[in-house]
Design a protein around this motif. Structure first.
Motif, PDB file in Angstrom:
ATOM      1  N   LEU A  45       0.853  -1.184   0.000  1.00  0.00           N
ATOM      2  CA  LEU A  45       0.000   0.000   0.000  1.00  0.00           C
ATOM      3  C   LEU A  45       0.887   1.233   0.000  1.00  0.00           C
ATOM      4  O   LEU A  45       1.873   1.304   0.759  1.00  0.00           O
ATOM      5  CB  LEU A  45      -0.923  -0.001   1.209  1.00  0.00           C
ATOM      6  N   ARG A  46       0.534   2.215  -0.804  1.00  0.00           N
ATOM      7  CA  ARG A  46       1.382   3.384  -0.979  1.00  0.00           C
ATOM      8  C   ARG A  46       0.679   4.656  -0.530  1.00  0.00           C
ATOM      9  O   ARG A  46      -0.543   4.788  -0.587  1.00  0.00           O
ATOM     10  CB  ARG A  46       1.786   3.521  -2.459  1.00  0.00           C
ATOM     11  N   TYR A  47       1.488   5.586  -0.097  1.00  0.00           N
ATOM     12  CA  TYR A  47       0.998   6.894   0.341  1.00  0.00           C
ATOM     13  C   TYR A  47       0.221   7.594  -0.771  1.00  0.00           C
ATOM     14  O   TYR A  47       0.594   7.566  -1.948  1.00  0.00           O
ATOM     15  CB  TYR A  47       2.187   7.759   0.763  1.00  0.00           C
ATOM     16  N   THR A  48      -0.889   8.240  -0.377  1.00  0.00           N
ATOM     17  CA  THR A  48      -1.704   9.035  -1.291  1.00  0.00           C
ATOM     18  C   THR A  48      -1.841  10.438  -0.727  1.00  0.00           C
ATOM     19  O   THR A  48      -2.202  10.597   0.450  1.00  0.00           O
ATOM     20  CB  THR A  48      -3.113   8.423  -1.452  1.00  0.00           C
ATOM     21  N   PRO A  49      -1.566  11.478  -1.491  1.00  0.00           N
ATOM     22  CA  PRO A  49      -1.752  12.847  -0.998  1.00  0.00           C
ATOM     23  C   PRO A  49      -3.197  13.080  -0.562  1.00  0.00           C
ATOM     24  O   PRO A  49      -4.138  12.541  -1.152  1.00  0.00           O
ATOM     25  CB  PRO A  49      -1.378  13.716  -2.202  1.00  0.00           C
ATOM     26  N   ASP A  50      -3.360  13.892   0.466  1.00  0.00           N
ATOM     27  CA  ASP A  50      -4.675  14.092   1.061  1.00  0.00           C
ATOM     28  C   ASP A  50      -5.663  14.783   0.134  1.00  0.00           C
ATOM     29  O   ASP A  50      -6.877  14.709   0.351  1.00  0.00           O
ATOM     30  CB  ASP A  50      -4.551  14.892   2.362  1.00  0.00           C
ATOM     31  N   ASP A  51      -5.188  15.461  -0.896  1.00  0.00           N
ATOM     32  CA  ASP A  51      -6.109  16.162  -1.789  1.00  0.00           C
ATOM     33  C   ASP A  51      -6.631  15.272  -2.913  1.00  0.00           C
ATOM     34  O   ASP A  51      -7.429  15.708  -3.742  1.00  0.00           O
ATOM     35  CB  ASP A  51      -5.456  17.411  -2.374  1.00  0.00           C
ATOM     36  N   GLU A  52      -6.209  14.010  -2.969  1.00  0.00           N
ATOM     37  CA  GLU A  52      -6.724  13.085  -3.969  1.00  0.00           C
ATOM     38  C   GLU A  52      -7.955  12.344  -3.436  1.00  0.00           C
ATOM     39  O   GLU A  52      -8.205  12.312  -2.231  1.00  0.00           O
ATOM     40  CB  GLU A  52      -5.641  12.080  -4.377  1.00  0.00           C
ATOM     41  N   LEU A  53      -8.710  11.747  -4.336  1.00  0.00           N
ATOM     42  CA  LEU A  53      -9.870  10.957  -3.950  1.00  0.00           C
ATOM     43  C   LEU A  53      -9.402   9.562  -3.550  1.00  0.00           C
ATOM     44  O   LEU A  53      -8.797   8.841  -4.339  1.00  0.00           O
ATOM     45  CB  LEU A  53     -10.863  10.858  -5.111  1.00  0.00           C
ATOM     46  N   TYR A  54      -9.705   9.177  -2.308  1.00  0.00           N
ATOM     47  CA  TYR A  54      -9.314   7.865  -1.818  1.00  0.00           C
ATOM     48  C   TYR A  54     -10.323   6.808  -2.245  1.00  0.00           C
ATOM     49  O   TYR A  54     -11.512   7.079  -2.418  1.00  0.00           O
ATOM     50  CB  TYR A  54      -9.216   7.875  -0.292  1.00  0.00           C
ATOM     51  N   ASP A  55      -9.845   5.578  -2.367  1.00  0.00           N
ATOM     52  CA  ASP A  55     -10.750   4.445  -2.507  1.00  0.00           C
ATOM     53  C   ASP A  55     -11.312   4.041  -1.147  1.00  0.00           C
ATOM     54  O   ASP A  55     -12.459   3.603  -1.055  1.00  0.00           O
ATOM     55  CB  ASP A  55     -10.007   3.250  -3.119  1.00  0.00           C
ATOM     56  N   LEU A  56     -10.496   4.196  -0.110  1.00  0.00           N
ATOM     57  CA  LEU A  56     -10.905   3.743   1.216  1.00  0.00           C
ATOM     58  C   LEU A  56     -10.245   4.606   2.293  1.00  0.00           C
ATOM     59  O   LEU A  56      -9.035   4.806   2.264  1.00  0.00           O
ATOM     60  CB  LEU A  56     -10.499   2.277   1.424  1.00  0.00           C
ATOM     61  N   VAL A  57     -11.063   5.087   3.225  1.00  0.00           N
ATOM     62  CA  VAL A  57     -10.575   5.725   4.445  1.00  0.00           C
ATOM     63  C   VAL A  57     -11.072   4.908   5.623  1.00  0.00           C
ATOM     64  O   VAL A  57     -12.284   4.664   5.754  1.00  0.00           O
ATOM     65  CB  VAL A  57     -11.063   7.185   4.569  1.00  0.00           C
ATOM     66  N   CYS A  58     -10.155   4.448   6.453  1.00  0.00           N
ATOM     67  CA  CYS A  58     -10.505   3.692   7.661  1.00  0.00           C
ATOM     68  C   CYS A  58     -10.410   4.605   8.873  1.00  0.00           C
ATOM     69  O   CYS A  58      -9.381   5.266   9.085  1.00  0.00           O
ATOM     70  CB  CYS A  58      -9.575   2.502   7.848  1.00  0.00           C
ATOM     71  N   VAL A  59     -11.463   4.636   9.662  1.00  0.00           N
ATOM     72  CA  VAL A  59     -11.480   5.416  10.902  1.00  0.00           C
ATOM     73  C   VAL A  59     -10.971   4.515  12.019  1.00  0.00           C
ATOM     74  O   VAL A  59     -11.633   3.567  12.430  1.00  0.00           O
ATOM     75  CB  VAL A  59     -12.900   5.913  11.219  1.00  0.00           C
ATOM     76  N   GLY A  60      -9.772   4.816  12.489  1.00  0.00           N
ATOM     77  CA  GLY A  60      -9.130   3.991  13.505  1.00  0.00           C
ATOM     78  C   GLY A  60      -8.097   3.070  12.891  1.00  0.00           C
ATOM     79  O   GLY A  60      -8.209   2.652  11.729  1.00  0.00           O
ATOM     80  N   PHE A  61      -7.068   2.756  13.676  1.00  0.00           N
ATOM     81  CA  PHE A  61      -6.049   1.809  13.229  1.00  0.00           C
ATOM     82  C   PHE A  61      -5.691   0.880  14.372  1.00  0.00           C
ATOM     83  O   PHE A  61      -4.562   0.810  14.841  1.00  0.00           O
ATOM     84  CB  PHE A  61      -4.809   2.540  12.701  1.00  0.00           C
ATOM     85  N   GLY A  62      -6.713   0.168  14.851  1.00  0.00           N
ATOM     86  CA  GLY A  62      -6.515  -0.901  15.807  1.00  0.00           C
ATOM     87  C   GLY A  62      -6.474  -2.233  15.076  1.00  0.00           C
ATOM     88  O   GLY A  62      -6.279  -2.293  13.857  1.00  0.00           O
ATOM     89  N   PRO A  63      -6.683  -3.347  15.795  1.00  0.00           N
ATOM     90  CA  PRO A  63      -6.608  -4.656  15.145  1.00  0.00           C
ATOM     91  C   PRO A  63      -7.561  -4.831  13.971  1.00  0.00           C
ATOM     92  O   PRO A  63      -7.217  -5.498  12.994  1.00  0.00           O
ATOM     93  CB  PRO A  63      -6.953  -5.621  16.292  1.00  0.00           C
TER      94      PRO A  63
END
Length: 510
Positions: A45-63
């Protein structure tokens, strides 16, 4: 299942007991791709600049989110970029937004010697892909401890080691995780070419370092933020001497700085966390007086027998989800004994032995029990909390004692009232898992039956939120992880399906 664990006894000393320290993991801000080649372990998985349209945003980074990240990596690993999914000829643009400043897993209950309650085989990958880079076995191999761990002859590693394993997994995804980001809302937005449907979402977060709000646009959202500490009335949510169990290892040595001091401490709750704290204080504060207040008559053991444990099999989710609502609610209540308000048997036996030795030392009569340093007080309910007039900076609890109704040897006994003063109170009363209701407040008009005041979001079998028909595009949506128990059962968050990726993303059974 609960991450808490069996805590062996240990020797106290004159110093503040050392809580297990999590393995360090370096945190990375969102940088350009060229800043990352030096990473020893780097995911696909590669870094995407914040001004681009994401395919997926995950809220939280736990298990839960970590399991999604691992599954995405494994999919790319097996197929090779570009990912072979119709309509997607590239690696997905993904970001994980995490409130903490680095990866942590229940660090507030990382007590010395505590072990996992579930087998390490329910790790980030083994049940989905045992050949994955991210299995616990491979972690041991990479760290040259596999042979020695095998000699332990156990499926239950210590929690400090499992914390290190999770951090090792998380370190692979540093360039797609943005830490210090507290997500505050998720708002759907329309496109000019979408025939009136919402096709993207705006995820707004607060940067906890700068205090500024940041926004990211995405097609898909996963809410996997974990639980919020439940501090029920009448306990104050903010009090210098009242702390939720989730903060125990961070605050206990500040509230109780001298291990030889005769502190008076109350623990509220009848589950694993309450029992661990009760046991920890007995071991490390030998002169303290601890009171474990429970609503029921006794601490009860968790049921982890093999037939009962089959409720956590992924195949059980289908039957649970498709069950009639009344039957589903009834079976979920029946399954609570695997994980809620229960304690691992060997910890129960250790605590019972501790209390038995007090009978030997102080006497076995009800009169003698009042003077025991450590007591479990059943059928107690705290009705009022105030500042103590007799303990400096302490807490006074007003307690309804219903034990005479159950334990009295004389007829027609009535409940009584107690007033007890403490130096500190630890509240081990579980978690709320409903953050999505707050985050999606501005999307309630898209509920199938409209924004009724008491309406709750409904979730489909694939964990996707149910929006009203023809309001959200097929290639967009919100999924929930870790808050679908009422619909999917106590194991109701092992699968999340994202049509854009054409794969089921499987997380562990933690």
């Amino acid at each position: 299942m609960s991450p808490h664990a069996d805590s062996p006894d240990g020797a106290a000393d004159n110093h503040s007991p050392a809580i297990q320290q999590a393995c360090p993991v370096f945190a990375t801000d969102c940088l350009e791709d060229s800043h990352f080649p030096e990473l020893e372990n780097r995911s696909h998985l590669r870094y995407t600049p914040d001004d681009e349209l994401y395919d997926l945003v995950c809220v939280g980074f736990g298990p839960a989110s970590l399991g999604i990240a691992v599954a995405l990596h494994d999919t790319l690993e097996s197929r090779g970029p570009p990912i072979d999914v119709p309509g997607l000829n590239r690696s997905p643009k993904v970001v994980f937004l995490e409130k903490q400043h680095q990866f942590h897993w229940h660090a507030g209950m990382l007590l010395p010697g505590a072990k996992m309650q579930i087998t390490f085989m329910k790790d980030m990958a083994s049940m989905r892909n045992p050949r994955s880079e991210f299995t616990f076995i491979n972690y041991l191999f990479k760290n040259d401890r596999l042979a020695e761990f095998a000699n332990l002859n156990t499926f239950l590693p210590q929690r400090v080691e499992y914390e290190c394993y999770l951090k090792w997994c998380a370190s692979w995804f540093e360039e797609v995780v943005s830490y210090n980001q507290e997500v505050v809302k998720v708002v759907p937005e329309k496109s000019s070419t979408s025939n009136g449907k919402f096709t993207t979402f705006v995820v707004t977060s607060r940067n906890l370092q700068t205090g500024k709000l940041e926004s990211r646009r995405t097609k898909h959202v996963v809410v996997a933020a974990g639980g919020r500490p439940n501090v029920p009335p009448p306990f104050p949510s903010k009090h210098s001497k009242v702390a939720h169990s989730s903060r125990f290892s961070h605050v206990y040595n500040k509230l109780l700085p001298h291990t030889q001091h005769p502190y008076n401490v109350a623990i509220i709750g009848n589950g694993q966390s309450a029992a661990e704290i009760f046991n920890f204080l007995h071991i490390h504060y030998p002169n303290s007086r601890t009171r474990l207040l429970i609503k029921g008559g006794a601490l009860r053991p968790s049921d982890d027998s093999p037939f009962v444990n089959e409720i956590f099999n992924p195949a059980r989710v289908d039957s649970t989800f498709n069950r009639a609502s009344e039957l589903r609610a009834s079976s979920i209540r029946e399954d609570k004994g695997t994980n809620y308000g229960v304690v691992r048997l060997n910890l129960l036996e250790h605590i019972y032995e501790t209390l038995y030795m007090q009978r030997v030392r102080y006497g076995n009569s009800p009169e003698a029990e009042v003077h025991w340093p450590h007591r479990i007080m059943p059928y107690r309910c705290v009705t009022e909390v105030e500042n103590s007039p007799v303990v400096k900076d302490g807490v006074r609890l007003h307690i309804r004692d219903q034990s005479p109704l159950y334990l009295s040897e004389v007829p027609d006994a009535t409940e009584t009232r107690e007033i007890l003063d403490f130096d500190a109170v630890f509240v081990a009363t579980g978690y709320h898992r409903d953050l999505h209701e707050t985050l999606l407040q501005d999307a309630r008009h898209l509920m199938p039956r409209g924004a009724l005041n008491d309406a709750k979001w409904e979730v489909q079998r694939d964990y996707r939120l149910h929006f009203a028909d023809n309001t959200v595009g097929d290639d967009a949506g919100v999924w929930l992880q870790g808050c679908c128990e009422s619909s999917h059962g106590v194991s109701g968050f092992p699968l999340a399906q994202f049509p854009a990726y054409g794969t089921s993303l499987t997380r562990s059974g933690i």
